[in-house]
Design a protein around this motif. Sequence first.
Motif, PDB file in Angstrom:
ATOM      1  N   THR A   1       3.378   4.333  -7.970  1.00 12.19           N
ATOM      2  CA  THR A   1       2.616   3.576  -9.297  1.00 12.19           C
ATOM      3  C   THR A   1       3.580   3.308 -10.320  1.00 12.19           C
ATOM      4  OG1 THR A   1       2.593   5.961 -10.337  1.00 12.19           O
ATOM      5  CG2 THR A   1       0.805   5.256  -8.728  1.00 12.19           C
ATOM      6  N   ARG A   2       4.910   3.826 -10.550  1.00 16.93           N
ATOM      7  CA  ARG A   2       5.731   3.042 -11.437  1.00 16.93           C
ATOM      8  C   ARG A   2       6.198   2.028 -11.027  1.00 16.93           C
ATOM      9  NH1 ARG A   2       9.179   8.761 -12.632  1.00 16.93           N
ATOM     10  NH2 ARG A   2       7.365   9.944 -14.053  1.00 16.93           N
ATOM     11  N   THR A   3       6.517   1.878  -9.810  1.00 18.78           N
ATOM     12  CA  THR A   3       6.931   0.339  -9.321  1.00 18.78           C
ATOM     13  C   THR A   3       6.040  -0.615  -9.318  1.00 18.78           C
ATOM     14  OG1 THR A   3       6.260   0.832  -7.003  1.00 18.78           O
ATOM     15  CG2 THR A   3       8.453   1.537  -7.646  1.00 18.78           C
ATOM     16  N   LEU A   4       4.737  -0.633  -9.378  1.00 23.00           N
ATOM     17  CA  LEU A   4       3.576  -1.414  -9.687  1.00 23.00           C
ATOM     18  C   LEU A   4       3.548  -1.892 -10.982  1.00 23.00           C
ATOM     19  CD1 LEU A   4       0.610   0.212  -7.423  1.00 23.00           C
ATOM     20  CD2 LEU A   4       2.175  -1.609  -6.630  1.00 23.00           C
ATOM     21  N   GLY A   5       3.916  -1.366 -11.914  1.00 27.42           N
ATOM     22  CA  GLY A   5       3.872  -1.779 -13.452  1.00 27.42           C
ATOM     23  C   GLY A   5       2.762  -1.641 -14.006  1.00 27.42           C
ATOM     24  N   GLU A   6       2.144  -3.053 -14.417  1.00 29.33           N
ATOM     25  CA  GLU A   6       0.812  -3.323 -15.072  1.00 29.33           C
ATOM     26  C   GLU A   6      -0.109  -3.695 -13.953  1.00 29.33           C
ATOM     27  OE1 GLU A   6       1.689  -6.307 -17.878  1.00 29.33           O
ATOM     28  OE2 GLU A   6       2.699  -5.008 -19.227  1.00 29.33           O
TER      29      GLU A   6
ATOM     30  N   GLY B   1       0.626  -1.217   0.033  1.00 27.09           N
ATOM     31  CA  GLY B   1      -0.023   0.058  -0.054  1.00 27.09           C
ATOM     32  C   GLY B   1       0.863   1.261   0.001  1.00 27.09           C
ATOM     33  N   PHE B   2       0.280   2.314  -0.305  1.00 26.34           N
ATOM     34  CA  PHE B   2       1.006   3.643  -0.661  1.00 26.34           C
ATOM     35  C   PHE B   2       1.452   4.076   1.175  1.00 26.34           C
ATOM     36  CE2 PHE B   2       0.785   8.400  -1.113  1.00 26.34           C
ATOM     37  CZ  PHE B   2       2.099   8.433  -1.445  1.00 26.34           C
ATOM     38  N   THR B   3       2.659   4.341   1.221  1.00 31.45           N
ATOM     39  CA  THR B   3       2.939   4.817   2.701  1.00 31.45           C
ATOM     40  C   THR B   3       3.731   6.240   2.267  1.00 31.45           C
ATOM     41  OG1 THR B   3       3.259   2.592   3.447  1.00 31.45           O
ATOM     42  CG2 THR B   3       4.216   4.437   4.636  1.00 31.45           C
ATOM     43  N   VAL B   4       3.208   7.397   3.135  1.00 28.14           N
ATOM     44  CA  VAL B   4       3.910   8.675   3.150  1.00 28.14           C
ATOM     45  C   VAL B   4       5.043   8.655   4.203  1.00 28.14           C
ATOM     46  CG1 VAL B   4       3.313  11.185   3.097  1.00 28.14           C
ATOM     47  CG2 VAL B   4       1.613   9.516   2.340  1.00 28.14           C
ATOM     48  N   ARG B   5       5.954   9.280   3.661  1.00 29.73           N
ATOM     49  CA  ARG B   5       7.205   9.529   4.424  1.00 29.73           C
ATOM     50  C   ARG B   5       7.618  11.020   4.588  1.00 29.73           C
ATOM     51  NH1 ARG B   5       9.109   4.556   6.021  1.00 29.73           N
ATOM     52  NH2 ARG B   5       8.322   2.646   4.715  1.00 29.73           N
TER      53      ARG B   5
ATOM     54  N   ASP C   1      -3.677  -0.414  -9.247  1.00 27.28           N
ATOM     55  CA  ASP C   1      -4.998  -0.396  -8.978  1.00 27.28           C
ATOM     56  C   ASP C   1      -5.612   1.128  -9.347  1.00 27.28           C
ATOM     57  OD1 ASP C   1      -7.511  -0.932  -8.221  1.00 27.28           O
ATOM     58  OD2 ASP C   1      -7.124  -1.114  -6.071  1.00 27.28           O
ATOM     59  N   LEU C   2      -6.620   0.964 -10.253  1.00 26.85           N
ATOM     60  CA  LEU C   2      -7.454   2.303 -10.706  1.00 26.85           C
ATOM     61  C   LEU C   2      -8.324   2.805  -9.518  1.00 26.85           C
ATOM     62  CD1 LEU C   2      -8.159   4.267 -12.919  1.00 26.85           C
ATOM     63  CD2 LEU C   2     -10.098   2.644 -13.267  1.00 26.85           C
TER      64      LEU C   2
ATOM     65  N   ILE D   1      -5.679   4.606  -7.316  1.00 29.53           N
ATOM     66  CA  ILE D   1      -5.035   6.010  -7.874  1.00 29.53           C
ATOM     67  C   ILE D   1      -6.379   7.156  -7.915  1.00 29.53           C
ATOM     68  CG2 ILE D   1      -4.451   6.993 -10.086  1.00 29.53           C
ATOM     69  CD1 ILE D   1      -3.199   4.349 -10.534  1.00 29.53           C
ATOM     70  N   THR D   2      -7.407   6.690  -8.192  1.00 31.73           N
ATOM     71  CA  THR D   2      -8.420   7.564  -8.305  1.00 31.73           C
ATOM     72  C   THR D   2      -8.928   8.180  -6.687  1.00 31.73           C
ATOM     73  OG1 THR D   2      -9.678   6.278  -9.901  1.00 31.73           O
ATOM     74  CG2 THR D   2     -10.915   8.045  -8.726  1.00 31.73           C
ATOM     75  N   GLU D   3      -8.871   7.462  -5.811  1.00 32.68           N
ATOM     76  CA  GLU D   3      -8.843   7.761  -4.394  1.00 32.68           C
ATOM     77  C   GLU D   3      -7.776   8.984  -4.244  1.00 32.68           C
ATOM     78  OE1 GLU D   3      -8.949   4.323  -1.713  1.00 32.68           O
ATOM     79  OE2 GLU D   3     -11.021   3.756  -2.777  1.00 32.68           O
ATOM     80  N   PHE D   4      -6.666   8.571  -4.613  1.00 26.28           N
ATOM     81  CA  PHE D   4      -5.399   9.644  -4.287  1.00 26.28           C
ATOM     82  C   PHE D   4      -5.485  10.836  -4.974  1.00 26.28           C
ATOM     83  CE2 PHE D   4      -1.581  11.526  -5.416  1.00 26.28           C
ATOM     84  CZ  PHE D   4      -0.873  11.544  -3.966  1.00 26.28           C
TER      85      PHE D   4
END
Length: 281
Positions: free
Chosen positions: A60-65, A18-22, A68-69, A72-75
Amino acid sequence: MTGTDLAGQASEPVQQDGFTVRLDNFEGPFDLLLQLISQHQLDVTEVALHQVTDEFIAYTRTLGEHWDLNEITEFLVVAATLLDLKAARLLPAADVEDEEDLALLEARDLLFARLLQYRAYKQVAALFGELEAGALRRYPRAVSLEERFESLLPEVVIGVGPERFAEVAAAVFRPKPPPTVSLEHLHQHQVSVREHAALLRVRLAERGVATFTELVADCGHAVEIVARFLALLELYREQVVRFDQEDPLGELVVHWVGGSVEQAQADAEAQRARQDEEEYG
């Protein structure tokens, strides 16, 4: 993946679950950052939104293909709301001279309400997901009736025969009578308590004992029944009748104790004469 903090140094790799903010003043999931801002535990003006955006793009670049849409939409929705909220918070809180600045100050609270609304929708969606997952694990019991209970079923008894069905069908197709409005309440039937008392005096003297049902059997209107009851009370006050009632609200039995039939007839005639004298003078 690596992110860049406010000092320009590379941050630790972001977890892939999951996306983590630092940041300098916060480190954790993006949802936690949103929760702290909504609860006024973290000032949105102290959050470097450009750094959060850079880290999310790298994530998102590390996720490649496998990106999750929905995530990304939530962000994008939350980031746009935080950006508007931060812009409104940076405005001065003193007197506002420009109407546009005043509109921005008023929109600040609306943006914060939108943030809370987003959190509420997300929590409700998670709850619905849990309910749906729990419902998918439930299956109805699809079995037949056990043999030991088959004999306990009651027999089907139809108490309506062909004749009764024919009567019902005839009643359905029979034309309904036209509706009528009763006018009896416009012409109230007048009764005299003394007249009914004289009648009951003779009737009870002849019978000796009678029930209240028998004494009002010849009444055609409800007001006559009331008059008969009041007449019995008048006779009871004269101590010429006695009441018996074995059970509460049971049948009222009236006994005549006022003398012979001839005396009752004479008293009745005298009562009618007094009534005629009062009516006609």
